[in-house]
Design a protein around this motif. Structure first.
Motif: not given
Length: 365
Positions: A240-266
């Motif tokens: 994940a890349r961003s020039r805005d630190p807050g946006t980078l944190a949100v985007l990174t967390q979204e990707m981590l959430d997608a990973i966790g949700f996909a693992a648990s539902t599989s």
């Protein structure tokens, strides 16, 4: 010089032959140089090469010029040719203008300074390895060895005249999914597919350009052991890349959430690692290093224009460490592709730009 450099393969970690050619050029100009011992620790055949050009007048702004010697790995022969004033690779792979065009320009500009005994406020040349895989060489370099506090890299595939005011921070994300192996024909219901879980995670991610200053990507997926085995593991490498630190944190967390949700539902589990690969920066248009570049461009006949980059360069490292380092467009086109090219006229023009920046730096206070 550029044709010669471009014909030498130098994927990340294997830059020795190009480094030796650069060293030979420095020695032919009668310039002293040294190479640090970072090569062994970072997995490269070269360390960072630093050269100071004598003759600083004791006034004005000393500058350093930096270029990296590695390229993305070529997947064919390197056969640079000139066609209608444009340099391309006839071998069907990259040209290596990124960043050997900058290397050739900086060497030629310094050669003219030495031969013509042009006055200057101080010039340092720095050549780094392994930029293409995370700015590794620049991170390994002791920036305190530089006497100049203002520097320039020419590492932006953009028209001459473009000044990069900012670049993003990047988080590297690695996820390893763990499932359960089983025979895919005899007992598929007993298996838990790690590849399926990883695929679900990727499908749920916001990828590509997510806003005007941010992007996300999954670049590598690997997993499984055989076609007839339900895969018990799968790894994805994402960013994940961003020039805005807050946006980078949100985007990174979204990707981590997608990973966790996909693992648990599989019915799988996932281990994740997040590393900030490099930190972004932003300049105001009246920043002295930017103003100096703009003045040099005008003297060379180019109207300066400012832009922001979605990629990183060695400039990210130096700005993170308190130096002021500006990235400039140098006319490269379609870098990292078989269509990569650069005009001979742009190589020559960037020599003029370099000399103009050196002159403007000498006259600045």
């Amino acid at each position: 010089m550029f044709l010669e450099l471009a014909a030498i393969p130098s994927p990340p970690g294997e830059e020795r032959s190009v480094a030796d050619r650069v060293i030979a050029e420095l020695e032919a100009m009668g310039l002293a140089w040294d190479e640090d011992d970072s090569g062994l620790s970072i997995g490269s055949t070269m360390g960072n090469i630093l050269c100071r050009v004598p003759g600083g007048a004791g006034e004005g702004t000393p500058i350093f010029l930096c270029a990296h010697l590695d390229t993305v790995p070529p997947d064919g022969p390197l056969e640079p040719v000139i066609e209608d004033g444009v340099i391309r690779n006839a071998g069907g792979t990259i040209l290596g203008a990124d960043d050997k065009a900058a290397v050739a320009v900086m060497l030629e500009a310094v050669r003219r300074i030495v031969v013509e005994r042009r006055p200057h406020a101080g010039i340092e040349l720095l050549f780094t390895p392994k930029e293409e895989v995370g700015l590794v060489g620049a991170f390994a370099f002791d920036h305190n060895r530089l006497e100049a506090r203002t520097g320039y890299v020419y590492d932006q595939a953009a028209p001459i005249g473009e000044i990069i005011l900012g670049a993003p921070s990047q988080n590297a994300i690695r996820a390893r999914f763990h499932g359960r192996a089983s025979h895919s024909g005899m007992a598929p219901e007993d298996g838990r597919s790690a590849i399926f879980a990883a695929s679900r995670a990727v499908a749920d991610m916001r990828l590509g350009r997510t806003d005007h200053q941010s992007s996300a990507n999954v670049g590598v997926i690997s997993g499984g052991t055989a076609r007839n085995i339900v895969p018990e593991w799968c790894t994805i490498d994402a960013e994940a890349r961003s020039r805005d630190p807050g946006t980078l944190a949100v985007l990174t967390q979204e990707m981590l959430d997608a990973i966790g949700f996909a693992a648990s539902t599989s019915d799988c589990t996932a281990e994740t690692e997040v590393e900030q690969t490099y930190r972004g920066y932003a300049f105001a248009e009246d920043e002295p290093a930017v103003a100096l570049a703009a003045e040099g461009l005008r003297r060379a006949g180019y109207e300066p224009a400012t832009a922001f980059s979605g990629g990183a360069a060695d400039a990210n490292v130096f700005n993170e460490r308190g130096l002021r380092c500006v990235n400039l467009g140098n006319g490269m086109i379609d870098i990292h592709t078989p269509d990569e090219r650069i005009a001979v006229a742009d190589l020559e023009a960037m020599v003029d730009v370099t000399l103009a920046i050196v002159d403007a730096a000498r006259e600045s206070w």
